[in-house]
Write a protein that holds these residues in place. Structure first.
Motif, mmCIF file in Angstrom:
data_model
loop_
_atom_site.group_PDB
_atom_site.id
_atom_site.type_symbol
_atom_site.label_atom_id
_atom_site.label_comp_id
_atom_site.label_asym_id
_atom_site.label_seq_id
_atom_site.Cartn_x
_atom_site.Cartn_y
_atom_site.Cartn_z
ATOM 1 N N ASN A 167 -14.387 -1.269 1.997
ATOM 2 C CA ASN A 167 -13.921 0.407 2.442
ATOM 3 C C ASN A 167 -13.584 0.950 3.674
ATOM 4 O O ASN A 167 -12.638 1.256 4.046
ATOM 5 C CB ASN A 167 -15.081 1.120 1.545
ATOM 6 N N ASP A 191 -18.875 -4.954 -0.368
ATOM 7 C CA ASP A 191 -18.035 -3.976 -0.885
ATOM 8 C C ASP A 191 -17.958 -2.970 -0.070
ATOM 9 O O ASP A 191 -16.889 -1.825 0.268
ATOM 10 C CB ASP A 191 -18.952 -3.411 -2.010
ATOM 11 N N ARG A 251 -14.154 -11.608 -6.831
ATOM 12 C CA ARG A 251 -13.435 -10.294 -6.846
ATOM 13 C C ARG A 251 -13.830 -9.854 -5.355
ATOM 14 O O ARG A 251 -12.609 -9.436 -4.974
ATOM 15 C CB ARG A 251 -13.773 -9.736 -7.498
ATOM 16 N N ARG A 256 -3.808 -0.790 -2.409
ATOM 17 C CA ARG A 256 -3.492 -1.848 -1.690
ATOM 18 C C ARG A 256 -2.694 -3.135 -2.384
ATOM 19 O O ARG A 256 -1.938 -2.285 -3.367
ATOM 20 C CB ARG A 256 -4.706 -2.545 -1.077
ATOM 21 N N GLN A 257 -1.719 -3.493 -1.371
ATOM 22 C CA GLN A 257 -0.984 -4.773 -1.635
ATOM 23 C C GLN A 257 -1.530 -5.340 -3.631
ATOM 24 O O GLN A 257 -2.418 -5.768 -3.151
ATOM 25 C CB GLN A 257 -0.184 -5.874 -0.719
ATOM 26 N N ASP A 311 -7.148 -9.838 0.214
ATOM 27 C CA ASP A 311 -5.527 -9.221 0.519
ATOM 28 C C ASP A 311 -6.004 -8.805 1.355
ATOM 29 O O ASP A 311 -4.119 -8.136 2.050
ATOM 30 C CB ASP A 311 -5.922 -7.823 -0.789
ATOM 31 N N GLU A 370 -2.979 -8.180 4.160
ATOM 32 C CA GLU A 370 -2.215 -6.872 4.867
ATOM 33 C C GLU A 370 -2.064 -6.928 6.481
ATOM 34 O O GLU A 370 -1.055 -6.385 7.384
ATOM 35 C CB GLU A 370 -2.948 -5.730 4.337
ATOM 36 N N GLN A 413 -16.879 -2.599 -12.417
ATOM 37 C CA GLN A 413 -16.535 -3.263 -11.477
ATOM 38 C C GLN A 413 -15.889 -2.710 -9.841
ATOM 39 O O GLN A 413 -15.147 -2.513 -9.455
ATOM 40 C CB GLN A 413 -15.603 -4.075 -12.273
ATOM 41 N N ARG A 472 1.038 -1.196 0.195
ATOM 42 C CA ARG A 472 -0.012 -0.344 0.023
ATOM 43 C C ARG A 472 1.164 1.269 0.010
ATOM 44 O O ARG A 472 2.140 1.824 0.917
ATOM 45 C CB ARG A 472 -0.458 0.099 0.775
ATOM 46 N N ARG A 483 -11.011 -9.709 -2.739
ATOM 47 C CA ARG A 483 -10.306 -8.300 -2.006
ATOM 48 C C ARG A 483 -9.881 -8.211 -0.218
ATOM 49 O O ARG A 483 -8.973 -7.599 -0.021
ATOM 50 C CB ARG A 483 -11.287 -7.213 -2.655
ATOM 51 N N PHE A 509 -16.801 -0.252 -8.003
ATOM 52 C CA PHE A 509 -17.038 -0.370 -6.834
ATOM 53 C C PHE A 509 -16.729 -1.524 -5.907
ATOM 54 O O PHE A 509 -16.839 -1.028 -4.975
ATOM 55 C CB PHE A 509 -18.687 -0.167 -6.930
ATOM 56 N N GLN A 510 -16.177 -2.356 -6.663
ATOM 57 C CA GLN A 510 -15.609 -3.413 -6.294
ATOM 58 C C GLN A 510 -13.991 -3.898 -5.285
ATOM 59 O O GLN A 510 -13.858 -4.025 -5.101
ATOM 60 C CB GLN A 510 -15.884 -4.813 -7.059
ATOM 61 N N GLU A 511 -13.637 -2.310 -6.807
ATOM 62 C CA GLU A 511 -11.944 -3.049 -6.201
ATOM 63 C C GLU A 511 -11.377 -1.919 -5.779
ATOM 64 O O GLU A 511 -10.173 -1.920 -5.211
ATOM 65 C CB GLU A 511 -11.427 -3.668 -7.881
ATOM 66 N N ILE A 512 -11.966 0.032 -6.175
ATOM 67 C CA ILE A 512 -11.555 0.729 -5.688
ATOM 68 C C ILE A 512 -12.278 1.203 -4.594
ATOM 69 O O ILE A 512 -13.315 1.763 -4.230
ATOM 70 C CB ILE A 512 -11.597 2.042 -6.827
ATOM 71 N N PRO A 513 -11.165 1.513 -3.299
ATOM 72 C CA PRO A 513 -12.177 2.804 -1.974
ATOM 73 C C PRO A 513 -12.716 3.343 -3.034
ATOM 74 O O PRO A 513 -12.260 4.948 -3.558
ATOM 75 C CB PRO A 513 -10.543 2.737 -0.844
ATOM 76 N N TYR A 514 -14.045 4.158 -2.177
ATOM 77 C CA TYR A 514 -14.352 5.214 -2.235
ATOM 78 C C TYR A 514 -13.630 6.584 -2.615
ATOM 79 O O TYR A 514 -14.434 7.324 -3.467
ATOM 80 C CB TYR A 514 -15.819 5.561 -1.594
ATOM 81 N N ARG A 515 -12.858 6.908 -1.299
ATOM 82 C CA ARG A 515 -12.536 7.890 -1.218
ATOM 83 C C ARG A 515 -11.458 8.856 -2.463
ATOM 84 O O ARG A 515 -11.585 9.396 -3.261
ATOM 85 C CB ARG A 515 -12.169 8.495 -0.506
ATOM 86 N N TYR A 516 -10.804 7.473 -3.327
ATOM 87 C CA TYR A 516 -10.282 8.011 -3.940
ATOM 88 C C TYR A 516 -11.604 7.838 -5.781
ATOM 89 O O TYR A 516 -11.637 8.443 -6.761
ATOM 90 C CB TYR A 516 -9.665 6.496 -4.762
ATOM 91 N N HIS A 572 -18.827 -11.241 -9.463
ATOM 92 C CA HIS A 572 -18.543 -9.926 -8.457
ATOM 93 C C HIS A 572 -18.436 -10.386 -6.930
ATOM 94 O O HIS A 572 -17.385 -10.235 -6.325
ATOM 95 C CB HIS A 572 -20.445 -9.621 -8.465
ATOM 96 N N LYS A 579 -2.751 -8.808 -9.088
ATOM 97 C CA LYS A 579 -3.256 -8.763 -8.176
ATOM 98 C C LYS A 579 -2.836 -7.697 -7.539
ATOM 99 O O LYS A 579 -2.363 -6.768 -7.557
ATOM 100 C CB LYS A 579 -2.719 -9.754 -7.192
ATOM 101 N N GLY A 580 -4.495 -6.886 -6.673
ATOM 102 C CA GLY A 580 -4.010 -5.904 -6.129
ATOM 103 C C GLY A 580 -4.564 -4.310 -6.948
ATOM 104 O O GLY A 580 -5.603 -5.045 -8.041
#
Lengths: 173, 179
Positions: B59, B55, B123, A84-85, B130, B134, A146, A20, B127, A148-155, B120, A39-40
């Motif tokens: 967060n 999800d 995935r 994230r890692q 992951d 960490e 996708q 991270r 996460r 919204f499944q992978e990325i934190p909302y603040r970004y 979904h 990954k990540g």
């Protein structure tokens, strides 16, 4: 194309592990690599008047490079950082270009990839010109659910040019 | 249980959940649309319900880990008062489960769903794995984590157990609904 790339004997993919916050490339450096995320998640961002602007995301199974520095050989204006890692496979631009020049099928596949990339830049430009935050959110939800499944909302909020509070309010409504 | 053992256990459980989801993905659609009884969720609706929560919690885990202190010693994990109550309440019980009501906004009943909800799930659950990886280097008892229930925070260790127990609970429901 990606499957072929990963198995091409001409390309020496090196594995890179990022924690991270680690950078794949920093502003001012030259982009000599092409990466593939196994990954990540990562984000490309730049600063404007001391504020960070998230430009693009990459997550599992996407290719990654600092554009336009990758094409121009100029120092990169943006930085790429692990959210994230993450595990990245990396090959050099020189190796990749040599690989492409070997036959027409490869160049044709590369052309297809570039078409998608150019289209995505136009989509993004329309995003940025769209006035209503709700409309901007709607566009990206439709185009890449996708995220919204992978990325934190603040970004995602930064990517959509809205405050995290506005994004969370819009997501709830 | 030491922190390292707890995290490894949660990773093992989560990886098993991914495997189970892949098995269910192979089932024919009519099986996944099957309602065990009227008013009960079918397998895809269960996945959709899980996805909504995973999800949200991913967060929260992300925020908690960004602020978490680095671990100094592999300590025994102790549950907090609220953490313990929530996890016990969520745990699948041998003799039929305690019935729970879902918030309307988290109820997927009647939504048009396809097998993509299973992708979904895999995935989103990956996460979480992951984040568990960490978390090995962080002090997950000192770190606090927000919950979907407002105004309450749990130790990150409890919040991780809570979500994964929720996942297990509904995976049992999925397997029953789809068979």
């Amino acid at each position: 194309m990606i499957e072929d790339l990963l198995h091409a004997p001409e390309l020496n993919w090196k594995t890179i592990q990022l924690k991270r916050g680690d950078f794949l490339i920093r502003e001012g450096e030259k982009e000599k690599h092409l990466g593939f995320v196994t990954k990540g998640a990562l984000r490309a961002f730049t600063y404007s008047e001391n504020e960070e602007f998230t430009i693009r995301f990459a997550y599992t199974n996407s290719l990654i490079a600092a554009i336009p520095a990758y094409f121009t050989n100029e120092p990169s204006e943006l930085s790429i950082q692990a959210i994230r890692q993450s595990t990245i496979l990396q090959t050099t631009k020189a190796e990749f270009e040599h690989y492409l020049s070997q036959n027409k099928e490869r160049l044709a596949a590369y052309n297809e990839m570039l078409k998608e990339l150019i289209s995505s830049f136009y989509e993004r430009e329309i995003d940025l010109l769209t006035q209503s935050p709700a409309e901007r959110l709607k566009r990206i939800r439709k185009r890449s659910p996708q995220v919204f499944q992978e990325i934190p909302y603040r970004y995602i909020a930064s990517y959509l040019r809205m405050s995290p509070e506005t994004l969370s309010r819009l997501l709830k409504s | 249980m030491k922190q390292s053992e707890l995290i490894q256990k949660l990773i093992d459980v989560s990886e098993k959940l991914n495997k189970e989801a892949k098995v269910v993905e192979q089932f024919p659609l009519e099986q996944l649309y099957h309602r065990p009884n009227e008013g009960a969720w079918n397998a895809l609706e269960c996945f959709e319900h899980l996805n909504i929560y995973i999800d949200i919690y991913n967060n929260f885990f992300d925020e908690a880990l960004a602020k978490a202190p680095i671990i100094m010693a592999d300590r025994e994990i102790k549950r907090g008062y609220w953490g313990n109550r929530f996890i016990n309440w969520m745990e699948p019980k041998e003799k039929g489960m305690t019935k729970m009501n879902t918030f309307k906004s988290k109820n997927p009943m009647g939504k048009k769903l396809g097998k993509d909800v299973i992708q979904h799930f895999i995935r989103a659950n990956s996460r979480t794995i992951d984040y568990l990886e960490e978390a090995k280097t962080m002090d997950i008892q000192k770190a606090k984590c927000q919950l979907a229930i407002p105004l309450l925070k749990l130790k990150l260790s409890d919040a991780l157990c809570f979500l994964i127990t929720h996942n297990q609970r509904h995976m049992i429901q999925i397997q029953k609904a789809a068979l």
